[in-house]
Design a protein around this motif. Structure first.
Motif, PDB file in Angstrom:
ATOM      1  N   ASN A   1      37.436  76.670 -16.004  1.00  0.00           N
ATOM      2  CA  ASN A   1      36.217  75.960 -16.414  1.00  0.00           C
ATOM      3  C   ASN A   1      36.208  75.618 -17.897  1.00  0.00           C
ATOM      4  O   ASN A   1      35.767  74.543 -18.289  1.00  0.00           O
TER       5      ASN A   1
ATOM      6  N   ASN B   1      30.787  69.011 -20.802  1.00  0.00           N
ATOM      7  CA  ASN B   1      31.588  69.141 -19.597  1.00  0.00           C
ATOM      8  C   ASN B   1      32.251  67.805 -19.274  1.00  0.00           C
ATOM      9  O   ASN B   1      31.636  66.751 -19.376  1.00  0.00           O
TER      10      ASN B   1
ATOM     11  N   LYS C   1      34.092  65.535 -16.451  1.00  0.00           N
ATOM     12  CA  LYS C   1      34.186  65.413 -14.992  1.00  0.00           C
ATOM     13  C   LYS C   1      35.658  65.311 -14.601  1.00  0.00           C
ATOM     14  O   LYS C   1      36.407  64.531 -15.179  1.00  0.00           O
ATOM     15  N   THR C   2      36.059  66.119 -13.620  1.00  0.00           N
ATOM     16  CA  THR C   2      37.446  66.071 -13.170  1.00  0.00           C
ATOM     17  C   THR C   2      37.617  64.919 -12.191  1.00  0.00           C
ATOM     18  O   THR C   2      36.680  64.514 -11.526  1.00  0.00           O
TER      19      THR C   2
ATOM     20  N   LYS D   1      37.698  72.314 -19.113  1.00  0.00           N
ATOM     21  CA  LYS D   1      36.993  71.072 -18.784  1.00  0.00           C
ATOM     22  C   LYS D   1      36.003  70.663 -19.869  1.00  0.00           C
ATOM     23  O   LYS D   1      35.458  69.574 -19.829  1.00  0.00           O
TER      24      LYS D   1
ATOM     25  N   GLU E   1      41.526  72.178 -10.387  1.00  0.00           N
ATOM     26  CA  GLU E   1      40.767  71.686 -11.539  1.00  0.00           C
ATOM     27  C   GLU E   1      41.055  72.428 -12.838  1.00  0.00           C
ATOM     28  O   GLU E   1      40.648  71.997 -13.899  1.00  0.00           O
TER      29      GLU E   1
END
Length: 130
Positions: free
Chosen positions: A116, A125, A127-128, A119, A113
């Motif tokens: 952090n 944030n 979403k991956t 992202k 991913e």
């Protein structure tokens, strides 16, 4: 998409030289990917590097060795809107050079991913897809 090379035995290349080569390979890979993704609207392309010396060379207007100058020019002429630094601890590629096990890699959030902070887009944030 990823690309890697093994460090050549000869001629001997310094670690900063290898780092500028890594950025050059990233530039070539980005060009290839962008040319292949003609039906995708890509609005921004960022080169991330954990090598402060390579970033200095890329952004420098000082006289540098010919090898460095040629690669820095190719990178600057590449498809990037921005060229940025990130801490080595946040580099997923470095997991492989530090002897991570296959099990460790398969469970690594950093590998699958990314860090952090990457992202977050506009303070939100993201979403991956994984």
């Amino acid at each position: 998409m990823a690309k890697t090379r093994v460090k050549p035995i000869k001629p001997t290349m310094t670690l900063p030289g290898l780092e500028i080569m890594a950025a050059t390979i990233a530039t070539r890979l980005a060009k290839f990917a962008l040319n292949a993704l003609t039906k995708v609207n890509i609005v921004k392309c960022v080169l991330w590097s954990d090598s402060q010396i390579a970033l200095y060379w890329i952004k420098s207007d000082k006289k540098l060795p010919v090898f460095v100058t040629n690669r820095a020019r190719e990178i600057r002429d590449g498809p990037f809107n921005e060229i940025k630094y990130y801490p080595t601890a946040d580099n997923p590629d470095d997991l492989l050079t530090r002897g991570i096990t296959a099990t460790g890699l398969s469970c690594s959030t950093l590998w699958w991913e990314g860090p952090n902070w990457l992202k977050r887009v506009n303070g939100h944030n993201v979403k991956t897809p994984y």
